[in-house]
Write an enzyme that holds these catalytic residues in place. Structure first.
Site, PDB file in Angstrom:
ATOM      1  N   TRP A 100      42.516  -1.835  -6.279  1.00 49.56           N
ATOM      2  CA  TRP A 100      41.680  -2.910  -6.838  1.00 49.56           C
ATOM      3  C   TRP A 100      42.337  -3.498  -8.078  1.00 49.56           C
ATOM      4  O   TRP A 100      42.274  -4.713  -8.311  1.00 49.56           O
ATOM      5  CB  TRP A 100      40.295  -2.367  -7.187  1.00 49.56           C
ATOM      6  CG  TRP A 100      39.388  -3.406  -7.795  1.00 49.56           C
ATOM      7  CD1 TRP A 100      38.611  -4.303  -7.137  1.00 49.56           C
ATOM      8  CD2 TRP A 100      39.177  -3.661  -9.192  1.00 49.56           C
ATOM      9  NE1 TRP A 100      37.923  -5.107  -8.029  1.00 49.56           N
ATOM     10  CE2 TRP A 100      38.258  -4.722  -9.300  1.00 49.56           C
ATOM     11  CE3 TRP A 100      39.679  -3.092 -10.364  1.00 49.56           C
ATOM     12  CZ2 TRP A 100      37.831  -5.229 -10.532  1.00 49.56           C
ATOM     13  CZ3 TRP A 100      39.256  -3.590 -11.584  1.00 49.56           C
ATOM     14  CH2 TRP A 100      38.347  -4.637 -11.656  1.00 49.56           C
ATOM     15  N   HIS A 101      42.989  -2.654  -8.869  1.00 53.71           N
ATOM     16  CA  HIS A 101      43.586  -3.137 -10.105  1.00 53.71           C
ATOM     17  C   HIS A 101      44.824  -3.982  -9.877  1.00 53.71           C
ATOM     18  O   HIS A 101      45.136  -4.848 -10.707  1.00 53.71           O
ATOM     19  CB  HIS A 101      43.934  -1.955 -11.014  1.00 53.71           C
ATOM     20  CG  HIS A 101      42.761  -1.417 -11.776  1.00 53.71           C
ATOM     21  ND1 HIS A 101      41.928  -0.441 -11.265  1.00 53.71           N
ATOM     22  CD2 HIS A 101      42.254  -1.735 -12.993  1.00 53.71           C
ATOM     23  CE1 HIS A 101      40.985  -0.160 -12.152  1.00 53.71           C
ATOM     24  NE2 HIS A 101      41.144  -0.930 -13.190  1.00 53.71           N
ATOM     25  N   GLY A 102      45.538  -3.756  -8.805  1.00 54.98           N
ATOM     26  CA  GLY A 102      46.727  -4.566  -8.579  1.00 54.98           C
ATOM     27  C   GLY A 102      47.531  -4.097  -7.386  1.00 54.98           C
ATOM     28  O   GLY A 102      47.260  -3.048  -6.795  1.00 54.98           O
TER      29      GLY A 102
ATOM     30  N   PHE B  79      43.179  -8.978 -13.369  1.00 54.36           N
ATOM     31  CA  PHE B  79      42.814  -8.133 -12.235  1.00 54.36           C
ATOM     32  C   PHE B  79      41.746  -8.765 -11.367  1.00 54.36           C
ATOM     33  O   PHE B  79      41.355  -8.215 -10.377  1.00 54.36           O
ATOM     34  CB  PHE B  79      42.314  -6.766 -12.741  1.00 54.36           C
ATOM     35  CG  PHE B  79      43.358  -6.044 -13.553  1.00 54.36           C
ATOM     36  CD1 PHE B  79      44.645  -5.879 -13.072  1.00 54.36           C
ATOM     37  CD2 PHE B  79      43.064  -5.565 -14.812  1.00 54.36           C
ATOM     38  CE1 PHE B  79      45.602  -5.226 -13.806  1.00 54.36           C
ATOM     39  CE2 PHE B  79      44.013  -4.909 -15.564  1.00 54.36           C
ATOM     40  CZ  PHE B  79      45.294  -4.741 -15.060  1.00 54.36           C
TER      41      PHE B  79
END
Length: 485
Positions: free
Chosen positions: A316-318, A485
């Site tokens: 989800w963050h990257g 993000f």
């Protein structure tokens, strides 16, 4: 236009005036118009994806509720929910990971995707809304305008916190009368957010960027300094954004949920994730970990579920291996922490350190912070390889004297700026200790003081930020980190 810009606050001022001029029953529609206007002005072509997501998820929510009413069968309902989640998640997955798959796995050139503003946050918001309808915890919203306001409410759309329908909708759908105390508390939160951003986060960023962009030149203790400062930078930057969002929402009489609870006071990694990015952590728990079975199906299934949950968090963050590795690292931390609990408790018994002993608390917090910091080094590095090399140098290169000579002054901040940064961090630490001890709200304490003292505090705070903050030294305020993000 971001939450630090003059234009943003001019728009907020106009919207506040309109909100309180209109009768109570029309105020939610004023908020809706302002939220959609704010989003459409900033999002460019991405606004069409956002508006389509609202329309599609609105229809899916009603469809899920109708299936439950007409008792279509649990398997069919689960299939419909799964398809709904895939459809809603598709823009996020494609834009965030598409180029990584094309470049790293298929060896093809990337594509310039249109990335809607706040995509990562409103996608999770909508998924939780659909999942809660499927569980029967909330009804589907039948009014498209009201649902649109829930998804698009402008203070939290860009960087959270990630709201739940049952937490936020009732506040949005009723007009709020003007209350001076609530309004002033909102202004306090905005001022606090500016302090965190301009006095700590953006100053720390100067040193962090210098070391991470020249990691070969700055090994060993430089990595330790940069890792600690990045841990503080990331926390204060994100807390700043959330505080400003809470403050702006408070100007309209709306309360957003807290997203942090003194995370660096945590005594274990598990405790850290109860305190850090609470809206995301609780989302992962409720919609990934528990549906997978949580801890109900045995120890090894629990460990598997933890790794899957933190893998999702990393993705989800990257995109890229470093985010995947960072997620797996935190999952592994929790597993190892649980496996080593008997040994740790035995060591503390031998040392005669009971659970609430001050030395034990300090040791546990220091170890937890260090482990989290190692993860943040990987998180901030330009690649997984660079992050691992920096952590390796932390243990292999011995140069602690940089903390006692003028070496740190060569990293972009002079001694005056370092003084401001250190004093600001100590002030934040003091506030965290007060909050951790549960000694009451500082905002309420200020509001209960004489008007002269209150305004003296506000003016002094604003003056300190203007003189000693990021702008005071000719820097430009950086964008909020979590906006990426």
């Amino acid at each position: 236009m971001n939450m630090l810009s003059l234009n943003f606050y001019l728009c907020v001022t106009v919207l506040i005036a309109l909100y309180y001029i209109f009768p109570l029953k029309y105020r939610p529609y004023v908020l809706l118009a302002g939220s959609l206007g704010f989003y459409c002005c900033l999002a460019g072509k991405g606004r069409w994806i956002f508006l389509a997501s609202i329309g599609i998820s609105y229809g899916l929510g009603i469809g899920l509720e109708q299936m439950k009413i007409h008792k279509k069968g649990k398997k069919l309902q689960k299939l419909f929910l799964a398809c709904s989640i895939i459809l809603i998640s598709l823009p996020l997955v494609v834009t965030k990971h598409g180029n990584f798959v094309l470049g790293s796995l298929l060896h093809r050139p990337g594509y310039p995707w249109i990335i809607p503003l706040g995509l990562s946050f409103y996608t999770l918001q909508v998924i939780s809304y659909l999942a809660d309808i499927n569980k029967g915890e909330i009804p589907a919203e039948k009014n498209l305008l009201r649902y649109s306001l829930f998804v698009s409410f402008f203070p939290q759309i860009v960087q959270g916190p990630i709201p739940r329908y049952r937490q936020l909708s009732c506040q949005l759908y009723e007009g709020h009368p003007f209350q001076e105390r609530t309004f002033v508390k909102g202004c306090q939160m905005i001022l606090w957010g500016f302090f965190l951003k301009m006095m700590i986060a953006d100053k720390a960023a100067v040193v962090v960027n210098t070391v991470f962009e020249n990691s070969i030149r700055y090994p060993g203790a430089y990595v330790l300094a940069a890792g600690c400062l990045y841990s503080i930078q990331l926390y204060t930057d994100f807390l700043s954004c959330v505080s400003i969002a809470q403050g702006v929402a408070g100007l309209f009489g709306i309360q957003l949920t807290d997203n942090f609870r003194c995370p660096y006071m945590a005594r274990s990694i598990k405790d850290f994730w109860r305190r850090w990015h609470i809206s995301l952590s609780s989302w992962l728990r409720d919609y990934i970990y528990i549906p997978l079975g949580g801890s109900r199906k045995g120890t090894w299934a629990k460990y598997r579920n933890l790794l899957i949950t933190f893998t999702v968090s990393g993705l989800w963050h990257g995109s890229g291996y470093k985010y995947l590795f960072w997620g797996l690292l935190h999952g592994s931390y929790q597993i190892m922490g649980e496996l080593l609990t008997p040994l740790r408790e035995k060591c503390f018994r031998i040392l005669r350190l009971p659970k609430e002993d001050l030395l034990r608390r300090c040791l546990e917090r220091a170890v937890t912070f260090f482990l989290v910091m190692l993860g943040w080094i990987l998180f901030r590095a330009n690649s997984l390889r660079q992050g691992i090399a920096m952590i390796r140098s932390l243990f292999q290169v011995w140069n602690p004297w940089i903390f006692f000579n003028d070496s740190l002054l060569q990293l972009g901040l002079n001694w005056k700026e370092w003084t401001v940064l250190v004093l600001s961090i100590l002030f934040l630490a003091g506030i965290s200790v007060i909050r951790e001890r549960g000694n009451g709200s500082i905002r309420d304490w200020i509001l209960n003081q004489h008007i002269i003292l209150r305004w003296a505090i506000y003016i002094a705070g604003a003056a300190l930020i203007l003189v000693y903050g990021t702008y005071g030294y000719g820097f430009n305020a950086q964008d909020f980190i979590y906006g990426g993000f």
